[in-house]
Structures are given as C-alpha cells and as structure tokens.
Enzyme design. Structure first.
Site, short mmCIF file in Angstrom:
data_model
loop_
_atom_site.label_atom_id
_atom_site.label_comp_id
_atom_site.label_asym_id
_atom_site.label_seq_id
_atom_site.Cartn_x
_atom_site.Cartn_y
_atom_site.Cartn_z
N ASP A 165 0.76 -1.32 0.04
CA ASP A 165 0.04 -0.11 -0.03
C ASP A 165 0.74 1.24 -0.01
O ASP A 165 2.03 1.05 0.57
CB ASP A 165 -0.82 -0.04 1.16
CG ASP A 165 -1.86 -1.02 1.22
OD1 ASP A 165 -2.19 -1.58 0.14
OD2 ASP A 165 -2.30 -1.42 2.42
N1 URA Z 1 -1.31 -5.77 4.01
C1 URA Z 1 -1.78 -4.58 3.93
O1 URA Z 1 -2.86 -4.30 4.40
N2 URA Z 1 -1.26 -3.58 3.30
C2 URA Z 1 -0.02 -3.94 2.77
O2 URA Z 1 0.98 -3.14 2.04
C3 URA Z 1 0.41 -5.36 2.67
C4 URA Z 1 0.01 -6.15 3.23
#
Ligand code: URA
Length: 243
Positions: free
Chosen positions: A108
């Site tokens: 993310d």
């Molecule tokens: N899980 C999440 O919520 N975000 C990420 O970036 C990776 C795994």
C-alpha cells in the site's frame, strides 16, 4: 536463456554498463574486446553468455534479468506509473534501471519496506502465486493489544468482513504495551490484507512494514528510498525455491 545473438551496444546497455553512444565511443577507443580481439563496431553481433566480452580488460558477465531490493518509504506507490504520486520506479538509480522493471508484489502507499523489483515476469508470477507459498513477513504497530485469541484466528485462516477466506497466517507479538509491535507472516497478498485481518478482530494498523520475502531479509543498512541489486547468490536462493 540468453538471446542467441545481440548487438554489442545492446549488450552493454542491457547490463546498464554503457549507453549505446558510450559503447560506440569505447569501441572507437579500442577499450572493448570480444574473445580477446578488439571489437570491430558497436553493431557487431555477439552471443551473450558464450562470447567473452571485456571492457578495459575486465570481463563483463551477462545477466539476463535484474532483481532489486528496494526499501520503499511511505507515500510511494507500488506501480510503474502514476499521475499523482511517485512510484517505486522513480527510486531506482539510473545505473540499476532497466526497461521492463516492475514491482513483484504490491505494498500500500502508506506501507514501508521490502519491494522486489525485477524485469523477470516468470519469476514474479511464480513468486506471487499462492501455489508456491512464498512467505512474506511484515511488522505492524497496532492500536491495542492482541493475544492468543487473535493468534488462533490468524492461524486457522481468517474470514474477512467481505467474506473472503485467508490462508493460515502467523502472528507473533514482538513487544507489548498500548501500541504493540507484531510480526505477521502471509503466504498470499489480498488487497489491504493485514489491515483487513486486524480490522476483523477489532484492531487498527497504525504502521506497517514488510521486512522479509521468502528467505530474503530487508537489509537493515538500506535507508528508506534506497535500492540495491540482489547478489547472484541471493537471486539463486529465491529462484531455486520457486521455479
Ligand atoms: N497488507 C496490507 O494491509 N497492506 C500492505 O501493504 C501489505 C499487506
């Protein structure tokens, strides 16, 4: 498999050693040899992996693909292009950049840590396939404590609010307190998976960082935003497990 034949200037640019223009100059200066003989022209056809190519007397090995370890900072998107935010490719220094590079797996925008960049589609596909169960390890700071109940739910394979069922995941408390630091191990990568898993047990993720992919640990010395090439041994260690 290396290309059967390739132009000399393409060889050097594909290895991020010399641009085509620089190759032409080095050929004129007699600094490049092919099997011990001075290169004749920058468009001379060579066989990478078979012909011995040297620059200033130093043999140049041929790498078909590149594999980079990036320590992604928050605010950068795991994409090859974006109209609003910097991308992981913007962080790759010119000497490591290759056409066709892309992130093998997404984090993310607000997640930090280990992103593997490569131009090897087959490798990325295998690494991301749930079939191969390549574990990815994350560290998360939470808004409150978790314990054996949450560990059991993660281990059993959680059902998210959307109804999606997760593969069994590991949960370990690294340090307790009001904002505990926990380690989560996933073998898959559903959208916002860790945030949604904690959401399903009434917890919020305040910070998230990926620290390990398969057997590779994110270098502690790699500053946020920095990137380095994996060594041939590191590449071999990952590839031999999945391909
Ligand atoms: N899980 C999440 O919520 N975000 C990420 O970036 C990776 C795994």
């Amino acid at each position: 498999m290396p290309d059967a034949v390739m132009r000399l200037d393409k060889f050097f640019s594909s290895q991020s050693i010399l641009s085509r223009k620089e190759t032409a100059k080095c050929v004129r200066q007699g600094r490049i040899t092919v099997n011990g003989e001075p290169a004749r022209a920058c468009d001379q056809k060579i066989s990478p992996g078979r012909d011995r190519i040297a620059l200033d007397g130093q043999e140049v090995g041929f790498k078909q693909h590149v594999y980079l370890m990036l320590n992604k900072p928050a605010g950068v998107v795991s994409a090859t292009e974006d109209s609003r935010y910097p991308t992981v490719l913007d962080l790759v220094p010119p000497e490591l950049y290759r056409k066709g590079l892309f992130p093998a797996g997404r984090l993310d925008k607000d997640t930090e840590g280990f992103v593997l960049l490569t131009d090897d589609g087959e490798f990325a596909h295998a690494m991301l396939s749930p079939r191969h169960h390549v574990p990815k390890v994350y560290e998360a700071v939470l808004d409150g404590p978790v314990g054996p109940r949450e560990q059991e739910l993660f281990a059993a394979g959680m059902t998210l609010a959307s109804g999606e069922v997760c593969a069994p995941a590991g949960l370990r408390v690294l340090s307790g307190g009001e904002h505990p630091l926990v380690e989560v191990t996933l073998v898959e990568g559903k959208y916002h998976q860790i945030k949604r898993m904690f959401g399903a047990v009434g917890r919020r993720v305040e910070a998230l960082k990926r620290v390990k992919i398969g057997g590779l640990i994110l270098d502690k010395t790699l500053q946020k935003g920095d990137c380095r090439a994996l060594s041939p041994q590191e590449v071999e260690a990952v590839i031999s497990r999945i391909l």
